[in-house]
Design a protein around this motif. Structure first.
Motif, short mmCIF file in Angstrom:
data_model
loop_
_atom_site.label_atom_id
_atom_site.label_comp_id
_atom_site.label_asym_id
_atom_site.label_seq_id
_atom_site.Cartn_x
_atom_site.Cartn_y
_atom_site.Cartn_z
N TYR A 34 15.31 -14.68 46.64
CA TYR A 34 16.30 -13.61 46.63
C TYR A 34 16.69 -13.33 45.19
O TYR A 34 16.87 -14.25 44.40
N ASP A 35 16.80 -12.05 44.88
CA ASP A 35 17.14 -11.65 43.51
C ASP A 35 17.80 -10.28 43.56
O ASP A 35 17.67 -9.56 44.55
N ASP A 36 18.50 -9.94 42.49
CA ASP A 36 19.09 -8.61 42.38
C ASP A 36 17.98 -7.65 42.00
O ASP A 36 17.49 -7.67 40.87
N LEU A 37 17.58 -6.80 42.93
CA LEU A 37 16.46 -5.88 42.71
C LEU A 37 16.91 -4.43 42.56
O LEU A 37 16.08 -3.53 42.65
N GLY A 38 18.19 -4.22 42.34
CA GLY A 38 18.67 -2.85 42.23
C GLY A 38 18.50 -2.12 43.54
O GLY A 38 18.93 -2.59 44.58
N VAL A 54 9.96 -11.48 47.84
CA VAL A 54 11.22 -11.38 47.12
C VAL A 54 12.07 -10.33 47.82
O VAL A 54 11.62 -9.20 48.03
N ILE A 55 13.28 -10.71 48.18
CA ILE A 55 14.20 -9.84 48.92
C ILE A 55 15.44 -9.62 48.08
O ILE A 55 15.97 -10.56 47.46
N ASN A 56 15.92 -8.39 48.08
CA ASN A 56 17.13 -8.06 47.33
C ASN A 56 18.31 -8.83 47.92
O ASN A 56 18.63 -8.67 49.11
N GLU A 57 18.95 -9.63 47.10
CA GLU A 57 20.05 -10.46 47.57
C GLU A 57 21.30 -9.64 47.92
O GLU A 57 22.19 -10.14 48.60
N ASN A 58 21.35 -8.39 47.51
CA ASN A 58 22.53 -7.56 47.71
C ASN A 58 22.50 -6.71 48.97
O ASN A 58 23.45 -5.98 49.23
N ILE A 59 21.43 -6.81 49.74
CA ILE A 59 21.37 -5.99 50.96
C ILE A 59 22.04 -6.71 52.13
O ILE A 59 22.22 -7.93 52.11
N ASP A 60 22.36 -5.95 53.14
CA ASP A 60 22.99 -6.47 54.35
C ASP A 60 22.10 -7.56 54.96
O ASP A 60 20.88 -7.39 55.06
#
Length: 169
Positions: A34-38, A54-60
């Motif tokens: 998980y990472d901040d992917l914008g 790799v999944i955006n850590e900021n999504i629901d």
């Protein structure tokens, strides 16, 4: 190609005894990070015999299994593309690209059982209700509907799958 995808998903479910994409990835030694992917929802890449989702850590959190299953589809269907560079969904679920459509169908087949849709449609429920009941975006229900029609079931074409449906999430 749909029949090929269905066989791939069926084989994974039988081998791993789950539909959970995170459990399958772990069992297959695919690292999920998980990472901040914008604005990017996720991507799959293959490097030096190691595979990563790799999944955006900021999504629901409700979208993370959908993205993981989609990227798992890239691993199973498009690994040769990934060996030459990461497969990134700049417009996640872009239906104009064949690999994206295939990964979408893979994701829908993995996450939603035939009975999930068939039982609810037999009761007369519409795609909005079915999606809420299953906890998935309506486009996932539409992709599964496409698969069911290919399998020969008489199911209404929901016609809601848009290439950029996750932008609003």
């Amino acid at each position: 190609m749909i029949n090929f995808i269905l066989k791939k998903v069926d084989k994974l479910i039988k081998i791993h005894k789950t539909r959970n994409p995170f459990e399958i990835a772990e069992s297959m030694n695919i690292t999920v990070k998980y990472d901040d992917l914008g604005s990017l929802k996720g991507f799959y890449f293959y490097q030096s015999r190691f595979r990563y989702i790799v999944i955006n850590e900021n999504i629901d959190d409700r979208l993370k299994p959908i993205i993981c299953a989609h990227e798992l589809g890239h691993d199973r269907l498009h690994q040769s593309f990934a060996k030459s560079g990461a497969i990134k969904e700049f417009s996640f679920f872009d239906m104009s690209a064949k690999p994206e459509r295939e990964a979408n169908l893979f994701m829908a087949e993995l996450l939603v059982t035939d009975d999930d849709i068939l039982n609810l449609t037999k009761l007369g429920y519409n795609h909005d209700f079915i999606a809420r009941e299953l906890g998935v975006p309506i486009e996932v229900v539409d992709f599964k509907g496409q698969i069911l029609r290919k399998k020969g079931f008489k199911i209404k074409d929901f016609g809601v799958a848009e290439g950029d449906f996750l932008k609003g999430y």
